[in-house]
Design a protein around this motif. Structure first.
Motif, PDB file in Angstrom:
ATOM      1  N   LYS A  99      -2.935  58.750  65.262  1.00 23.50           N
ATOM      2  CA  LYS A  99      -3.050  58.271  66.657  1.00 23.50           C
ATOM      3  C   LYS A  99      -3.690  56.882  66.703  1.00 23.50           C
ATOM      4  CE  LYS A  99      -3.181  62.419  69.556  1.00 23.50           C
ATOM      5  NZ  LYS A  99      -3.875  63.615  69.042  1.00 23.50           N
ATOM      6  N   LEU A 100      -4.773  56.719  65.919  1.00 22.35           N
ATOM      7  CA  LEU A 100      -5.464  55.420  65.860  1.00 22.35           C
ATOM      8  C   LEU A 100      -4.542  54.327  65.338  1.00 22.35           C
ATOM      9  CD1 LEU A 100      -9.053  56.097  64.460  1.00 22.35           C
ATOM     10  CD2 LEU A 100      -8.507  54.857  66.544  1.00 22.35           C
ATOM     11  N   GLN A 101      -3.759  54.655  64.300  1.00 17.64           N
ATOM     12  CA  GLN A 101      -2.834  53.675  63.719  1.00 17.64           C
ATOM     13  C   GLN A 101      -1.780  53.266  64.756  1.00 17.64           C
ATOM     14  OE1 GLN A 101      -1.574  56.025  60.371  1.00 17.64           O
ATOM     15  NE2 GLN A 101      -3.620  55.933  59.459  1.00 17.64           N
ATOM     16  N   TYR A 102      -1.293  54.242  65.516  1.00 19.23           N
ATOM     17  CA  TYR A 102      -0.293  53.986  66.562  1.00 19.23           C
ATOM     18  C   TYR A 102      -0.849  52.952  67.560  1.00 19.23           C
ATOM     19  CZ  TYR A 102       3.139  55.113  70.261  1.00 19.23           C
ATOM     20  OH  TYR A 102       4.127  55.053  71.207  1.00 19.23           O
ATOM     21  N   GLN A 103      -2.128  53.138  67.927  1.00 20.83           N
ATOM     22  CA  GLN A 103      -2.765  52.204  68.886  1.00 20.83           C
ATOM     23  C   GLN A 103      -3.013  50.838  68.245  1.00 20.83           C
ATOM     24  OE1 GLN A 103      -6.275  54.473  69.788  1.00 20.83           O
ATOM     25  NE2 GLN A 103      -5.167  55.945  71.050  1.00 20.83           N
ATOM     26  N   THR A 104      -3.590  50.833  67.026  1.00 19.60           N
ATOM     27  CA  THR A 104      -3.934  49.567  66.360  1.00 19.60           C
ATOM     28  C   THR A 104      -2.698  48.693  66.164  1.00 19.60           C
ATOM     29  OG1 THR A 104      -5.668  50.746  65.150  1.00 19.60           O
ATOM     30  CG2 THR A 104      -5.109  48.571  64.343  1.00 19.60           C
ATOM     31  N   LEU A 105      -1.573  49.334  65.847  1.00 21.20           N
ATOM     32  CA  LEU A 105      -0.347  48.572  65.570  1.00 21.20           C
ATOM     33  C   LEU A 105       0.467  48.319  66.836  1.00 21.20           C
ATOM     34  CD1 LEU A 105       0.496  50.405  62.255  1.00 21.20           C
ATOM     35  CD2 LEU A 105      -0.258  48.052  62.461  1.00 21.20           C
ATOM     36  N   LYS A 106      -0.165  48.629  67.993  1.00 22.74           N
ATOM     37  CA  LYS A 106       0.485  48.391  69.297  1.00 22.74           C
ATOM     38  C   LYS A 106       1.909  48.949  69.322  1.00 22.74           C
ATOM     39  CE  LYS A 106      -2.250  44.233  70.426  1.00 22.74           C
ATOM     40  NZ  LYS A 106      -3.277  44.389  69.403  1.00 22.74           N
ATOM     41  N   CYS A 107       2.000  50.246  69.042  1.00 27.49           N
ATOM     42  CA  CYS A 107       3.313  50.882  68.929  1.00 27.49           C
ATOM     43  C   CYS A 107       3.873  51.286  70.286  1.00 27.49           C
ATOM     44  CB  CYS A 107       3.225  52.116  68.034  1.00 27.49           C
ATOM     45  SG  CYS A 107       2.933  51.688  66.311  1.00 27.49           S
ATOM     46  N   GLU A 108       5.189  51.402  70.336  1.00 29.72           N
ATOM     47  CA  GLU A 108       5.895  51.926  71.505  1.00 29.72           C
ATOM     48  C   GLU A 108       6.921  52.930  71.017  1.00 29.72           C
ATOM     49  OE1 GLU A 108       7.696  48.735  73.654  1.00 29.72           O
ATOM     50  OE2 GLU A 108       5.842  48.165  74.681  1.00 29.72           O
ATOM     51  N   GLY A 109       7.228  53.906  71.902  1.00 26.54           N
ATOM     52  CA  GLY A 109       8.229  54.914  71.542  1.00 26.54           C
ATOM     53  C   GLY A 109       7.553  56.204  71.140  1.00 26.54           C
ATOM     54  N   GLU A 110       8.293  57.304  71.271  1.00 28.87           N
ATOM     55  CA  GLU A 110       7.744  58.626  70.948  1.00 28.87           C
ATOM     56  C   GLU A 110       8.486  59.183  69.739  1.00 28.87           C
ATOM     57  OE1 GLU A 110       5.182  60.181  72.322  1.00 28.87           O
ATOM     58  OE2 GLU A 110       4.868  58.412  73.557  1.00 28.87           O
ATOM     59  N   ASP A 111       7.775  59.962  68.943  1.00 28.74           N
ATOM     60  CA  ASP A 111       8.412  60.633  67.823  1.00 28.74           C
ATOM     61  C   ASP A 111       9.530  61.531  68.315  1.00 28.74           C
ATOM     62  OD1 ASP A 111       8.153  60.294  65.204  1.00 28.74           O
ATOM     63  OD2 ASP A 111       6.354  61.504  64.937  1.00 28.74           O
ATOM     64  N   GLY A 112      10.688  61.468  67.664  1.00 30.28           N
ATOM     65  CA  GLY A 112      11.763  62.390  68.038  1.00 30.28           C
ATOM     66  C   GLY A 112      12.707  61.805  69.073  1.00 30.28           C
ATOM     67  N   GLU A 113      12.199  61.018  70.022  1.00 28.77           N
ATOM     68  CA  GLU A 113      13.082  60.460  71.063  1.00 28.77           C
ATOM     69  C   GLU A 113      13.833  59.260  70.496  1.00 28.77           C
ATOM     70  OE1 GLU A 113      11.143  59.655  74.777  1.00 28.77           O
ATOM     71  OE2 GLU A 113      10.107  61.591  74.745  1.00 28.77           O
ATOM     72  N   LYS A 114      13.105  58.146  70.310  1.00 31.26           N
ATOM     73  CA  LYS A 114      13.747  57.000  69.679  1.00 31.26           C
ATOM     74  C   LYS A 114      12.776  56.419  68.660  1.00 31.26           C
ATOM     75  CE  LYS A 114      12.535  53.850  73.443  1.00 31.26           C
ATOM     76  NZ  LYS A 114      11.635  53.042  73.502  1.00 31.26           N
ATOM     77  N   GLN A 115      13.268  55.494  67.871  1.00 34.80           N
ATOM     78  CA  GLN A 115      12.449  54.911  66.810  1.00 34.80           C
ATOM     79  C   GLN A 115      11.171  54.271  67.376  1.00 34.80           C
ATOM     80  OE1 GLN A 115      12.968  54.721  63.242  1.00 34.80           O
ATOM     81  NE2 GLN A 115      10.848  54.143  63.573  1.00 34.80           N
ATOM     82  N   ILE A 116      10.020  54.633  66.778  1.00 30.19           N
ATOM     83  CA  ILE A 116       8.761  53.976  67.143  1.00 30.19           C
ATOM     84  C   ILE A 116       8.758  52.571  66.532  1.00 30.19           C
ATOM     85  CG2 ILE A 116       6.245  54.047  66.837  1.00 30.19           C
ATOM     86  CD1 ILE A 116       6.455  57.080  66.734  1.00 30.19           C
ATOM     87  N   VAL A 117       8.352  51.567  67.335  1.00 29.98           N
ATOM     88  CA  VAL A 117       8.244  50.213  66.783  1.00 29.98           C
ATOM     89  C   VAL A 117       6.855  49.650  67.059  1.00 29.98           C
ATOM     90  CG1 VAL A 117      10.710  49.650  67.004  1.00 29.98           C
ATOM     91  CG2 VAL A 117       9.151  49.070  68.861  1.00 29.98           C
ATOM     92  N   SER A 118       6.427  48.735  66.181  1.00 33.77           N
ATOM     93  CA  SER A 118       5.199  47.979  66.430  1.00 33.77           C
ATOM     94  C   SER A 118       5.592  46.756  67.238  1.00 33.77           C
ATOM     95  CB  SER A 118       4.561  47.538  65.117  1.00 33.77           C
ATOM     96  OG  SER A 118       3.627  46.506  65.379  1.00 33.77           O
ATOM     97  N   PRO A 124      10.281  48.674  62.960  1.00 33.78           N
ATOM     98  CA  PRO A 124      10.223  50.135  63.101  1.00 33.78           C
ATOM     99  C   PRO A 124       9.133  50.736  62.202  1.00 33.78           C
ATOM    100  CG  PRO A 124      12.206  49.477  61.905  1.00 33.78           C
ATOM    101  CD  PRO A 124      11.527  48.219  62.348  1.00 33.78           C
ATOM    102  N   ILE A 125       8.504  51.802  62.680  1.00 32.10           N
ATOM    103  CA  ILE A 125       7.430  52.467  61.924  1.00 32.10           C
ATOM    104  C   ILE A 125       7.695  53.972  61.859  1.00 32.10           C
ATOM    105  CG2 ILE A 125       4.957  53.016  61.838  1.00 32.10           C
ATOM    106  CD1 ILE A 125       4.242  50.489  62.948  1.00 32.10           C
ATOM    107  N   SER A 126       7.517  54.552  60.671  1.00 34.24           N
ATOM    108  CA  SER A 126       7.612  56.009  60.518  1.00 34.24           C
ATOM    109  C   SER A 126       6.355  56.504  59.809  1.00 34.24           C
ATOM    110  CB  SER A 126       8.836  56.379  59.674  1.00 34.24           C
ATOM    111  OG  SER A 126       9.990  55.755  60.179  1.00 34.24           O
TER     112      SER A 126
END
Length: 372
Positions: A99-118, A124-126
């Motif tokens: 969760k912290l990494q998702y915030q630090t890297l300013k991510c958007e997108g949800e797991d499963g819906e579409k690709q998460i990106v920074s 793209p981030i996985s």
């Protein structure tokens, strides 16, 4: 050791943020953004030496809060050819840290819906629980910073008739204590392998040996991947270029404590045996070469950290300048900072020679920067 650190319910890393001043220990990325900048320089150089592949996996093992990667991405964001080629893979088992990494890297997108990106670079981030889960088939750049030191070690003690593994038992008061195994254990196979890679004199003077089977296996996974898919791996950690005798330690709130005291409440780590990493990589793949180790100070210095600190000092406040100097010393200095005028208990201690850097690269790359 693995239970204490990563047990899904009570593991030290699983349910808390253990990094930084409020946490239990401070790592290089938490000391200064210059560390991530320099790792970014190394990653870009590796990508150049790989022939600028159009698609590349960038993998970080144990990314902590995501600070290193965030500083790295900020530094390389202007190089569109590179950022457009990168798919980032985070190998992380802690839900809290994910969760912290998702915030630090300013991510958007949800797991499963579409690709998460920074949103920092649009990359793209996985996330994955293990290195094995990272997709194969693309050239891969791997960064393992202070990852190996948390892998579980086994300790062997010399007795009258050979080596016996130290185990942990429970006494009648339900407290833990160390015992010696009367018979060989599964880790004995790794001990035999490690002894084969050492000089007889080196082993003769030791009464205890510490080995890390998981580090040997992980290195072989990395070397196989780089040998077949192309790429490079950078390992930075505190350790020695030789056999480790007894280094396992526990840290709680920046202080050393007894390893068996209230397990799960302190961080456990051990020195990294860089000789074992080299042999493990060379043994499994003929398509890789191993370079180093060199000290963190040599590594960062050769990549130009002194020019970076000078550029940053040119436009900053006095307070930022102090923080930069302190951060610089911690990364490349040795021992206590000579310029420190603050309280003694806060004197910056240099990590420049305690930390070592090693690279495992595909043969086609040649010698990676800055190991020439």
């Amino acid at each position: 050791m693995e239970e204490v650190l990563t047990n899904p319910k009570a593991g030290f890393y699983i349910n808390r943020d253990v990094f930084g001043a409020q946490g239990d220990f401070i790592t290089s990325p938490e000391v200064s953004q210059m560390f991530g900048d320099m790792i970014g320089v190394w990653v870009m150089c590796a990508w150049e030496q790989m022939g600028r592949p159009e698609k590349v996996n960038l993998v970080e093992l144990g990314p902590g809060r995501g600070t290193l990667l965030a500083d790295l991405l900020r530094g390389v964001s202007k190089f569109k050819n590179f950022t457009e080629s990168v798919h980032i893979h985070m190998v992380e088992c802690s839900p809290v840290l994910r969760k912290l990494q998702y915030q630090t890297l300013k991510c958007e997108g949800e797991d499963g819906e579409k690709q998460i990106v920074s949103t920092m670079t649009g990359s793209p981030i996985s996330w994955h629980a293990t290195m094995e889960e990272v997709p194969t088939g693309l050239p891969t750049i791997i960064v393992a910073h202070e990852f190996y030191d948390a892998l579980p070690v086994h300790q062997f003690q010399r007795a009258s008739h050979g080596w016996h593994e130290k185990m942990i038992d429970v006494d009648e008061n339900s407290s833990f204590h160390f015992v010696l195994s009367p018979r060989p254990t599964p880790a004995t196979l790794y001990l035999m392998k490690r002894c084969k890679w050492a000089e007889t004199e080196e082993i003769a003077k030791l009464s205890q040996i510490e080995i890390c089977p998981r580090a040997m296996d992980l290195t072989q996974t990395i070397a196989k991947r780089i040998g077949s898919d192309g790429g490079a791996a950078l390992i930075i950690d505190y350790g020695v270029n030789g056999i480790v005798s007894d280094s396992l330690q526990a840290i709680r709130k920046h202080k050393f404590v007894n390893i068996l005291d209230n397990p799960g409440s302190a961080d456990l780590s051990a020195y990294v045996d860089f000789t074992a990493i080299r042999h493990s990589a060379e043994e499994i793949s003929e398509n890789v070469t191993v370079h180093g180790p060199i000290t963190q100070s040599q590594f960062l210095g050769s990549l130009g950290i002194n020019f970076r600190v000078e550029a940053l000092l040119e436009n900053c406040t006095d307070e930022q300048a102090d923080s930069l100097r302190t951060g610089y010393w911690r990364l490349v200095g040795e021992g206590e900072a000579p310029f420190w005028e603050g309280p003694d208990e806060q004197t910056p201690i240099g990590m420049g020679t305690r930390y070592l850097a090693m690279a495992i690269v595909n043969k086609e790359i040649g010698v990676p920067v800055p190991f020439k």
